[in-house]
Enzyme design. Structure first.
Site, PDB file in Angstrom:
ATOM      1  CG  ASN A   7      -1.709   1.260   1.383  1.00  0.00           C
ATOM      2  OD1 ASN A   7      -1.852   2.020   0.421  1.00  0.00           O
ATOM      3  ND2 ASN A   7      -2.239   1.506   2.564  1.00  0.00           N
ATOM      4  CD1 TRP A   8       3.990   1.104  -2.407  1.00  0.00           C
ATOM      5  CD2 TRP A   8       3.710   1.702  -4.541  1.00  0.00           C
ATOM      6  NE1 TRP A   8       4.738   0.254  -3.182  1.00  0.00           N
ATOM      7  CE2 TRP A   8       4.581   0.598  -4.496  1.00  0.00           C
ATOM      8  CE3 TRP A   8       3.394   2.241  -5.789  1.00  0.00           C
ATOM      9  CZ2 TRP A   8       5.134   0.024  -5.642  1.00  0.00           C
ATOM     10  CZ3 TRP A   8       3.937   1.671  -6.941  1.00  0.00           C
ATOM     11  CH2 TRP A   8       4.801   0.574  -6.867  1.00  0.00           C
ATOM     12  CE  LYS A   9       0.222   3.594   4.648  1.00  0.00           C
ATOM     13  NZ  LYS A   9       0.193   3.811   6.074  1.00  0.00           N
ATOM     14  CG  HIS A  93      -5.558   2.106   5.255  1.00  0.00           C
ATOM     15  ND1 HIS A  93      -5.113   3.097   6.096  1.00  0.00           N
ATOM     16  CD2 HIS A  93      -4.542   1.228   5.124  1.00  0.00           C
ATOM     17  CE1 HIS A  93      -3.862   2.822   6.446  1.00  0.00           C
ATOM     18  NE2 HIS A  93      -3.490   1.700   5.875  1.00  0.00           N
ATOM     19  CD  GLU A  95      -2.700   5.795   6.632  1.00  0.00           C
ATOM     20  OE1 GLU A  95      -2.742   5.785   5.395  1.00  0.00           O
ATOM     21  OE2 GLU A  95      -1.742   5.347   7.299  1.00  0.00           O
ATOM     22  CD  GLU A 164      -3.471  -2.483   7.566  1.00  0.00           C
ATOM     23  OE1 GLU A 164      -2.369  -2.787   7.115  1.00  0.00           O
ATOM     24  OE2 GLU A 164      -4.045  -1.414   7.290  1.00  0.00           O
ATOM     25  N   GLY A 170       2.455   2.447  10.741  1.00  0.00           N
ATOM     26  CA  GLY A 170       3.401   3.544  10.537  1.00  0.00           C
ATOM     27  C   GLY A 170       4.173   3.948  11.782  1.00  0.00           C
ATOM     28  CB  SER A 206       5.247  -1.507  12.197  1.00  0.00           C
ATOM     29  OG  SER A 206       4.805  -0.180  12.400  1.00  0.00           O
TER      30      SER A 206
HETATM   31  C1  PEP Z   1      -0.720   0.294   6.152  1.00  0.00           C
HETATM   32  O1  PEP Z   1      -0.795   1.493   5.936  1.00  0.00           O
HETATM   33  O2  PEP Z   1      -1.591  -0.472   5.738  1.00  0.00           O
HETATM   34  C2  PEP Z   1       0.399  -0.175   6.929  1.00  0.00           C
HETATM   35  C3  PEP Z   1       0.344  -1.372   7.411  1.00  0.00           C
HETATM   36  O3  PEP Z   1       1.433   0.727   7.103  1.00  0.00           O
HETATM   37  P1  PEP Z   1       2.845   0.400   7.787  1.00  0.00           P
HETATM   38  O4  PEP Z   1       3.352  -0.872   7.175  1.00  0.00           O
HETATM   39  O5  PEP Z   1       3.695   1.577   7.478  1.00  0.00           O
HETATM   40  O6  PEP Z   1       2.588   0.247   9.246  1.00  0.00           O
END
Ligand code: PEP
Length: 246
Positions: A7-9, A93, A95, A164, A170, A206
């Site tokens: 997931n490059w956001k 997600h 976010e 998640e 993050g 993470s």
């Molecule tokens: C995500 O945004 O889905 C995610 C898991 O981010 P990160 O790996 O940076 O925690």
């Protein structure tokens, strides 16, 4: 099948995305038991789609509107995604829940639209730090599932669930293997008992090349949704290698 999903956001512009797939597709990706899915920004979908044509890597989007067309300024529809042979879409997600007020009822609409139009959703759920501290983790997850999955018809599509925990996204602090194992077991059982669903469950939060081997070894973890570590092609590939070794 296991899933290694990037997931490059709102990162990697078109040329950076192309550089990434050029490097990734030169590596050995022959494992048939692990599917790689890249989810670039909307503006990179077209070029990434072309770049992935002769590879086994699949394409995902980070969001979609629940309406199929109409006056929704700034939004993207399922048919627009399908033009790029985008087979997957991330929904819910944290976010999007946090910054764009995406509630579970909206996700239910989105799931219905996505499934009715032959795309495969990757549904994200997870508890916040305060919810975990207050022992609300399971009730929060249950609530998210109950509303998002209400009366959905999966048909011939695939659906993936990504656990998640919001506090792990993050932050560099992945959930412990004990926490992941406990939650995944709960989710597997809850989905089976209440929705007769046996679907792959991924972990996200993470994930790194350092912790990915230990997490993929947890019974019931069917892959990863990866944010930060998916931005660096070598780190992402190392995680993929850790997955296919186990
Ligand atoms: C995500 O945004 O889905 C995610 C898991 O981010 P990160 O790996 O940076 O925690």
């Amino acid at each position: 099948m296991r899933y290694c999903i990037a997931n490059w956001k709102m990162n990697l512009n078109i040329s950076e995305s192309i550089d990434f797939i050029r490097s990734l597709s030169k590596k050995n990706l022959q494992n048939n038991k692990t599917t790689i899915i890249l989810s670039p920004s909307f503006t990179s979908l077209s070029d990434v789609s072309k770049g992935l044509k002769k590879t086994k890597i699949q394409l995902g989007a980070q969001n979609v509107n629940s309406n199929t067309h109409g006056s929704y300024t700034g939004e993207i529809s399922v048919s627009m995604l399908k033009e790029f042979e985008c087979g997957w879409v991330i929904l819910g997600h944290s976010e999007r829940r946090q910054y764009f007020n995406e509630e579970d009822v909206i996700l239910n609409d989105k799931l219905n639209t996505v499934l009715a139009n032959g795309l495969n959703p990757i549904l994200c759920i997870g508890e916040s730090f305060d919810q975990r501290k207050n022992n609300e983790t399971f009730s929060v997850l249950k609530h998210q599932l109950d509303i998002a999955l209400n009366n959905i018809e999966i048909g011939n599509n695939k659906i993936l669930l990504a656990y998640e925990p919001v506090w792990a996204i993050g932050t560099g602090l992945a959930a412990t293997t004990d926490i992941i194992s406990e939650v995944i077991n709960y989710l597997k059982e809850y989905l089976m008992q209440n929705f007769s669903l046996n679907i792959p469950i991924l972990y996200g939060g993470s994930v790194s090349k350092e912790n990915s081997s230990a997490i993929i070894d947890i019974k019931g973890v069917d892959g990863f949704l990866i944010g930060t570590s998916s931005l660096d092609v070598n780190e992402f590939y190392d995680i993929y290698l850790n997955m296919i070794k186990r």
